[in-house]
Design an enzyme around this catalytic site. Structure first.
Site, mmCIF file in Angstrom:
data_model
loop_
_atom_site.group_PDB
_atom_site.id
_atom_site.type_symbol
_atom_site.label_atom_id
_atom_site.label_comp_id
_atom_site.label_asym_id
_atom_site.label_seq_id
_atom_site.Cartn_x
_atom_site.Cartn_y
_atom_site.Cartn_z
ATOM 1 N N ARG A 94 0.872 -1.174 0.000
ATOM 2 C CA ARG A 94 0.000 0.000 0.000
ATOM 3 C C ARG A 94 0.911 1.226 0.000
ATOM 4 N NH1 ARG A 94 -5.212 0.379 0.757
ATOM 5 N NH2 ARG A 94 -5.379 -1.762 1.525
ATOM 6 N N GLU A 118 0.284 -7.922 -4.170
ATOM 7 C CA GLU A 118 -0.924 -7.122 -4.379
ATOM 8 C C GLU A 118 -0.559 -5.644 -4.281
ATOM 9 O OE1 GLU A 118 -4.511 -5.726 -1.430
ATOM 10 O OE2 GLU A 118 -3.776 -7.787 -1.257
ATOM 11 N N THR A 149 -7.594 -3.497 -2.919
ATOM 12 C CA THR A 149 -8.559 -2.439 -2.624
ATOM 13 C C THR A 149 -9.443 -2.187 -3.844
ATOM 14 O OG1 THR A 149 -6.769 -1.455 -1.293
ATOM 15 C CG2 THR A 149 -8.843 -0.273 -1.364
ATOM 16 N N LYS A 151 -10.330 -13.390 2.167
ATOM 17 C CA LYS A 151 -9.373 -12.627 2.971
ATOM 18 C C LYS A 151 -10.050 -12.199 4.260
ATOM 19 C CE LYS A 151 -8.667 -8.184 2.381
ATOM 20 N NZ LYS A 151 -8.282 -6.874 1.802
ATOM 21 N N GLY A 207 -2.041 -7.469 10.706
ATOM 22 C CA GLY A 207 -1.325 -7.757 11.934
ATOM 23 C C GLY A 207 -0.618 -9.093 11.971
ATOM 24 N N GLY A 211 1.092 -7.159 5.113
ATOM 25 C CA GLY A 211 1.302 -5.805 4.637
ATOM 26 C C GLY A 211 2.335 -5.081 5.461
#
Length: 213
Positions: free
Chosen positions: A23, A46, A75, A134, A163, A183
């Site tokens: 991200r 991703e 997203t 997910k 997390g 992430g």
């Protein structure tokens, strides 16, 4: 590279167990971080569409990624996002919720991982034909939730996201997780200009080791 269908995406996640989530805030830094992960051996990535000019980042990565890599878009919120992501070269899709993009992508035989949170959503996401679902945010539920849900749904393919750390990967997999999505604990500052790519590569190795053979 072309899109993969849900059966192909399911096989990939089952074998690799790791989906990296980038991200980013800037295209060049995001692309550099993604290439670092690919070189380290994390081959399913991703790129979140929240990145300005995310299509450019996806197109750059698809152009020179290893042949066994999968570059997806995350997203994904609606049918328009599906179209623009695929036009940029995205090979699979990830959504934050069970939105309209999920049946739209499935109908086009595009692999997708929809975001879910409840048992009802887990069943719905899998019934739609997705590769897996997910579970987000997973840290608020923990491995015990996956273990409990798999009692009534023993074949549920659940990927916890949010997390997940190297220390918790083993607990999630032992509870029956199909794979893990990682992430922030993996990417850190690497998608920002000046981010530490050496540290990113080290974290990637830690996650690969945690997943095991």
């Amino acid at each position: 590279m072309s899109t993969v269908d849900n059966a192909q995406l399911q096989r990939r996640v089952e074998s690799s167990r790791i989906v990296a989530i980038l991200r980013g805030t800037e295209v060049d830094a995001t692309v550099a971080a993604a290439r670092t992960l690919l070189a380290a051996g994390i081959l399913t990535l991703e790129i979140a569409l929240t990145l300005r000019d995310a299509e450019e980042a996806i197109a750059q990565l698809v152009q020179d990624a290893p042949s066994d890599a999968l570059i997806g878009a995350g997203t994904v919120l609606d049918e328009r996002d599906v179209d623009r992501a695929v036009s940029a070269g995205a090979q699979f899709l990830v959504t934050p919720t069970l939105n309209d993009s999920v049946p739209y992508a499935v109908a086009q035989r595009i692999g997708i991982l929809p975001g879910v949170y409840t048992p009802t959503e887990i069943q719905r996401g899998l019934d739609l034909g997705s590769a897996a679902v997910k579970l987000f945010p997973a840290a608020t539920l923990g491995p015990g939730f996956i273990r409990a849900v798999r009692d009534p749904f023993p074949d549920a393919r659940i990927i916890p996201v949010g997390g997940v750390t190297p220390a918790s990967v083993g607990d999630y997999l032992a509870a029956g997780a199909f794979g893990v999505g990682v992430g922030g604990p993996l990417v850190g500052d690497a998608t920002s200009p000046g981010g530490d790519l050496v540290a990113l590569a080290a974290r990637a190795r830690s996650f690969i080791d945690a997943v095991g053979p």
